[in-house]
Design a protein around this motif. Structure first.
Motif, PDB file in Angstrom:
ATOM      1  N   ALA A   1      -6.393  25.197   2.669  1.00 29.78           N
ATOM      2  CA  ALA A   1      -6.940  24.327   1.634  1.00 29.78           C
ATOM      3  C   ALA A   1      -5.915  23.291   1.191  1.00 29.78           C
ATOM      4  CB  ALA A   1      -7.412  25.156   0.443  1.00 29.78           C
ATOM      5  N   GLY A   2      -4.664  23.691   1.050  1.00 24.03           N
ATOM      6  CA  GLY A   2      -3.610  22.756   0.669  1.00 24.03           C
ATOM      7  C   GLY A   2      -3.397  21.674   1.708  1.00 24.03           C
ATOM      8  N   VAL A   3      -3.437  22.052   2.973  1.00 16.92           N
ATOM      9  CA  VAL A   3      -3.273  21.068   4.046  1.00 16.92           C
ATOM     10  C   VAL A   3      -4.453  20.094   4.051  1.00 16.92           C
ATOM     11  CG1 VAL A   3      -3.228  20.770   6.555  1.00 16.92           C
ATOM     12  CG2 VAL A   3      -1.782  22.486   5.481  1.00 16.92           C
ATOM     13  N   ARG A   4      -5.662  20.613   3.836  1.00 12.03           N
ATOM     14  CA  ARG A   4      -6.839  19.726   3.819  1.00 12.03           C
ATOM     15  C   ARG A   4      -6.756  18.719   2.674  1.00 12.03           C
ATOM     16  NH1 ARG A   4     -12.463  22.194   4.267  1.00 12.03           N
ATOM     17  NH2 ARG A   4     -12.871  19.990   4.484  1.00 12.03           N
ATOM     18  N   VAL A   5      -6.363  19.177   1.501  1.00  6.54           N
ATOM     19  CA  VAL A   5      -6.233  18.271   0.356  1.00  6.54           C
ATOM     20  C   VAL A   5      -5.117  17.264   0.621  1.00  6.54           C
ATOM     21  CG1 VAL A   5      -5.606  18.142  -2.085  1.00  6.54           C
ATOM     22  CG2 VAL A   5      -7.176  19.897  -1.299  1.00  6.54           C
ATOM     23  N   MET A   6      -4.031  17.726   1.203  1.00  8.91           N
ATOM     24  CA  MET A   6      -2.914  16.853   1.524  1.00  8.91           C
ATOM     25  C   MET A   6      -3.334  15.777   2.526  1.00  8.91           C
ATOM     26  SD  MET A   6       0.865  18.189   2.561  1.00  8.91           S
ATOM     27  CE  MET A   6       0.500  18.461   4.263  1.00  8.91           C
ATOM     28  N   MET A   7      -4.100  16.149   3.529  1.00 10.18           N
ATOM     29  CA  MET A   7      -4.571  15.185   4.527  1.00 10.18           C
ATOM     30  C   MET A   7      -5.540  14.180   3.909  1.00 10.18           C
ATOM     31  SD  MET A   7      -2.871  15.893   7.172  1.00 10.18           S
ATOM     32  CE  MET A   7      -3.676  15.004   8.464  1.00 10.18           C
ATOM     33  N   ARG A   8      -6.371  14.644   2.991  1.00 10.13           N
ATOM     34  CA  ARG A   8      -7.294  13.735   2.306  1.00 10.13           C
ATOM     35  C   ARG A   8      -6.523  12.722   1.465  1.00 10.13           C
ATOM     36  NH1 ARG A   8     -10.437  16.839  -1.407  1.00 10.13           N
ATOM     37  NH2 ARG A   8     -10.984  18.054   0.428  1.00 10.13           N
ATOM     38  N   THR A   9      -5.468  13.167   0.800  1.00  6.09           N
ATOM     39  CA  THR A   9      -4.632  12.265   0.007  1.00  6.09           C
ATOM     40  C   THR A   9      -3.960  11.236   0.913  1.00  6.09           C
ATOM     41  OG1 THR A   9      -4.218  14.004  -1.608  1.00  6.09           O
ATOM     42  CG2 THR A   9      -2.671  12.166  -1.577  1.00  6.09           C
ATOM     43  N   ALA A  10      -3.465  11.677   2.055  1.00  4.63           N
ATOM     44  CA  ALA A  10      -2.827  10.756   2.992  1.00  4.63           C
ATOM     45  C   ALA A  10      -3.829   9.737   3.534  1.00  4.63           C
ATOM     46  CB  ALA A  10      -2.199  11.534   4.146  1.00  4.63           C
ATOM     47  N   ALA A  11      -5.053  10.168   3.807  1.00  2.00           N
ATOM     48  CA  ALA A  11      -6.084   9.248   4.297  1.00  2.00           C
ATOM     49  C   ALA A  11      -6.453   8.212   3.227  1.00  2.00           C
ATOM     50  CB  ALA A  11      -7.317  10.020   4.734  1.00  2.00           C
ATOM     51  N   ASP A  12      -6.548   8.640   1.978  1.00  2.00           N
ATOM     52  CA  ASP A  12      -6.840   7.711   0.885  1.00  2.00           C
ATOM     53  C   ASP A  12      -5.722   6.686   0.744  1.00  2.00           C
ATOM     54  OD1 ASP A  12      -9.203   9.015   0.336  1.00  2.00           O
ATOM     55  OD2 ASP A  12      -8.396  10.141  -1.373  1.00  2.00           O
ATOM     56  N   PHE A  13      -4.478   7.141   0.827  1.00  2.00           N
ATOM     57  CA  PHE A  13      -3.344   6.234   0.724  1.00  2.00           C
ATOM     58  C   PHE A  13      -3.351   5.234   1.870  1.00  2.00           C
ATOM     59  CE2 PHE A  13       1.109   5.124   1.556  1.00  2.00           C
ATOM     60  CZ  PHE A  13       1.420   4.530   0.344  1.00  2.00           C
ATOM     61  N   GLN A  14      -3.671   5.713   3.063  1.00  2.00           N
ATOM     62  CA  GLN A  14      -3.708   4.824   4.216  1.00  2.00           C
ATOM     63  C   GLN A  14      -4.818   3.785   4.067  1.00  2.00           C
ATOM     64  OE1 GLN A  14      -4.292   6.773   7.963  1.00  2.00           O
ATOM     65  NE2 GLN A  14      -3.787   4.961   9.140  1.00  2.00           N
ATOM     66  N   GLU A  15      -5.977   4.189   3.559  1.00  2.00           N
ATOM     67  CA  GLU A  15      -7.066   3.233   3.329  1.00  2.00           C
ATOM     68  C   GLU A  15      -6.654   2.167   2.327  1.00  2.00           C
ATOM     69  OE1 GLU A  15     -10.591   5.278   2.169  1.00  2.00           O
ATOM     70  OE2 GLU A  15     -10.722   6.385   4.056  1.00  2.00           O
ATOM     71  N   ARG A  16      -5.960   2.574   1.265  1.00  2.00           N
ATOM     72  CA  ARG A  16      -5.494   1.593   0.275  1.00  2.00           C
ATOM     73  C   ARG A  16      -4.494   0.632   0.896  1.00  2.00           C
ATOM     74  NH1 ARG A  16      -4.400   5.724  -4.477  1.00  2.00           N
ATOM     75  NH2 ARG A  16      -2.943   6.308  -2.883  1.00  2.00           N
ATOM     76  N   GLN A  17      -3.610   1.133   1.756  1.00  3.25           N
ATOM     77  CA  GLN A  17      -2.619   0.272   2.397  1.00  3.25           C
ATOM     78  C   GLN A  17      -3.287  -0.722   3.341  1.00  3.25           C
ATOM     79  OE1 GLN A  17       0.635  -0.013   1.771  1.00  3.25           O
ATOM     80  NE2 GLN A  17       0.383   1.483   0.143  1.00  3.25           N
ATOM     81  N   VAL A  18      -4.285  -0.271   4.090  1.00  4.40           N
ATOM     82  CA  VAL A  18      -4.997  -1.157   5.012  1.00  4.40           C
ATOM     83  C   VAL A  18      -5.757  -2.232   4.228  1.00  4.40           C
ATOM     84  CG1 VAL A  18      -6.903  -1.250   6.668  1.00  4.40           C
ATOM     85  CG2 VAL A  18      -5.151   0.514   6.882  1.00  4.40           C
ATOM     86  N   ALA A  19      -6.396  -1.821   3.134  1.00  5.90           N
ATOM     87  CA  ALA A  19      -7.120  -2.793   2.309  1.00  5.90           C
ATOM     88  C   ALA A  19      -6.165  -3.807   1.695  1.00  5.90           C
ATOM     89  CB  ALA A  19      -7.903  -2.075   1.216  1.00  5.90           C
ATOM     90  N   LYS A  20      -4.998  -3.339   1.252  1.00  6.32           N
ATOM     91  CA  LYS A  20      -4.000  -4.234   0.664  1.00  6.32           C
ATOM     92  C   LYS A  20      -3.486  -5.209   1.709  1.00  6.32           C
ATOM     93  CE  LYS A  20       0.369  -4.078  -1.861  1.00  6.32           C
ATOM     94  NZ  LYS A  20       1.419  -3.193  -2.363  1.00  6.32           N
ATOM     95  N   ALA A  21      -3.239  -4.724   2.918  1.00  9.92           N
ATOM     96  CA  ALA A  21      -2.752  -5.599   3.994  1.00  9.92           C
ATOM     97  C   ALA A  21      -3.818  -6.627   4.375  1.00  9.92           C
ATOM     98  CB  ALA A  21      -2.361  -4.772   5.214  1.00  9.92           C
ATOM     99  N   ALA A  22      -5.072  -6.203   4.404  1.00  9.05           N
ATOM    100  CA  ALA A  22      -6.151  -7.139   4.724  1.00  9.05           C
ATOM    101  C   ALA A  22      -6.297  -8.195   3.643  1.00  9.05           C
ATOM    102  CB  ALA A  22      -7.463  -6.378   4.905  1.00  9.05           C
ATOM    103  N   GLU A  23      -6.126  -7.792   2.383  1.00  7.75           N
ATOM    104  CA  GLU A  23      -6.225  -8.761   1.290  1.00  7.75           C
ATOM    105  C   GLU A  23      -5.083  -9.762   1.342  1.00  7.75           C
ATOM    106  OE1 GLU A  23      -5.730  -8.632  -3.488  1.00  7.75           O
ATOM    107  OE2 GLU A  23      -6.979  -7.062  -2.592  1.00  7.75           O
ATOM    108  N   GLU A  24      -3.880  -9.271   1.645  1.00  9.85           N
ATOM    109  CA  GLU A  24      -2.734 -10.174   1.754  1.00  9.85           C
ATOM    110  C   GLU A  24      -2.893 -11.119   2.932  1.00  9.85           C
ATOM    111  OE1 GLU A  24       0.705  -7.711   1.906  1.00  9.85           O
ATOM    112  OE2 GLU A  24       0.624  -7.212  -0.231  1.00  9.85           O
ATOM    113  N   LYS A  25      -3.449 -10.624   4.016  1.00  8.90           N
ATOM    114  CA  LYS A  25      -3.668 -11.454   5.194  1.00  8.90           C
ATOM    115  C   LYS A  25      -4.716 -12.519   4.900  1.00  8.90           C
ATOM    116  CE  LYS A  25      -4.623 -11.131  10.102  1.00  8.90           C
ATOM    117  NZ  LYS A  25      -4.996 -10.228  11.198  1.00  8.90           N
ATOM    118  N   ARG A  26      -5.733 -12.137   4.126  1.00  5.09           N
ATOM    119  CA  ARG A  26      -6.803 -13.063   3.787  1.00  5.09           C
ATOM    120  C   ARG A  26      -6.274 -14.189   2.892  1.00  5.09           C
ATOM    121  NH1 ARG A  26     -11.425 -11.245  -0.111  1.00  5.09           N
ATOM    122  NH2 ARG A  26      -9.492 -10.544  -1.001  1.00  5.09           N
ATOM    123  N   ASP A  27      -5.368 -13.836   1.982  1.00  8.86           N
ATOM    124  CA  ASP A  27      -4.815 -14.861   1.070  1.00  8.86           C
ATOM    125  C   ASP A  27      -3.862 -15.716   1.838  1.00  8.86           C
ATOM    126  OD1 ASP A  27      -6.226 -13.853  -1.039  1.00  8.86           O
ATOM    127  OD2 ASP A  27      -4.569 -12.611  -1.758  1.00  8.86           O
TER     128      ASP A  27
END
Length: 108
Positions: free
Chosen positions: A82-108
């Motif tokens: 359960a801890g590993v699953r929650v940890m992986m979900r947190t990492a996936a959320d962080f990665q999605e935020r980073q990709v969205a941030k990079a796309a926004e910076e690229k767009r600007d």
């Protein structure tokens, strides 16, 4: 209706807000490092919390049913999973935020 001076003051205010936001959006490397360190600690705590909760449940059930090591081992493993699953979900959320941030910076 709004008179000219109010409209001009509003434009000046919006320009000042945009200027401040523009300066603060360029986060220094130290802030980025702290953000990543906070994320790493959050992930470690999530993993340890899963194990500790599993340990507590396993010990409680062993004491209740008299199956000394069986429930303890089972729930420690389940807590780890359960801890590993929650940890992986947190990492996936962080990665999605980073990709969205990079796309926004690229767009600007």
């Amino acid at each position: 209706m709004a008179n000219e001076s109010d409209t001009e003051r509003l434009r000046q205010l919006e320009a000042r807000i945009a200027k401040v936001k523009g300066e603060s959006s360029e986060a220094p490397a130290a802030e980025s490092h702290y953000s990543q360190a906070n994320l790493a600690w959050q992930m470690v705590i999530e993993l340890v919390a899963g194990i500790v909760i599993g340990l507590g449940i396993g010990m409680g059930l062993d004491a209740m049913f008299g199956t000394k090591p069986f429930m303890l081992v089972l729930f420690i493993l389940l807590g780890f999973v359960a801890g590993v699953r929650v940890m992986m979900r947190t990492a996936a959320d962080f990665q999605e935020r980073q990709v969205a941030k990079a796309a926004e910076e690229k767009r600007d």
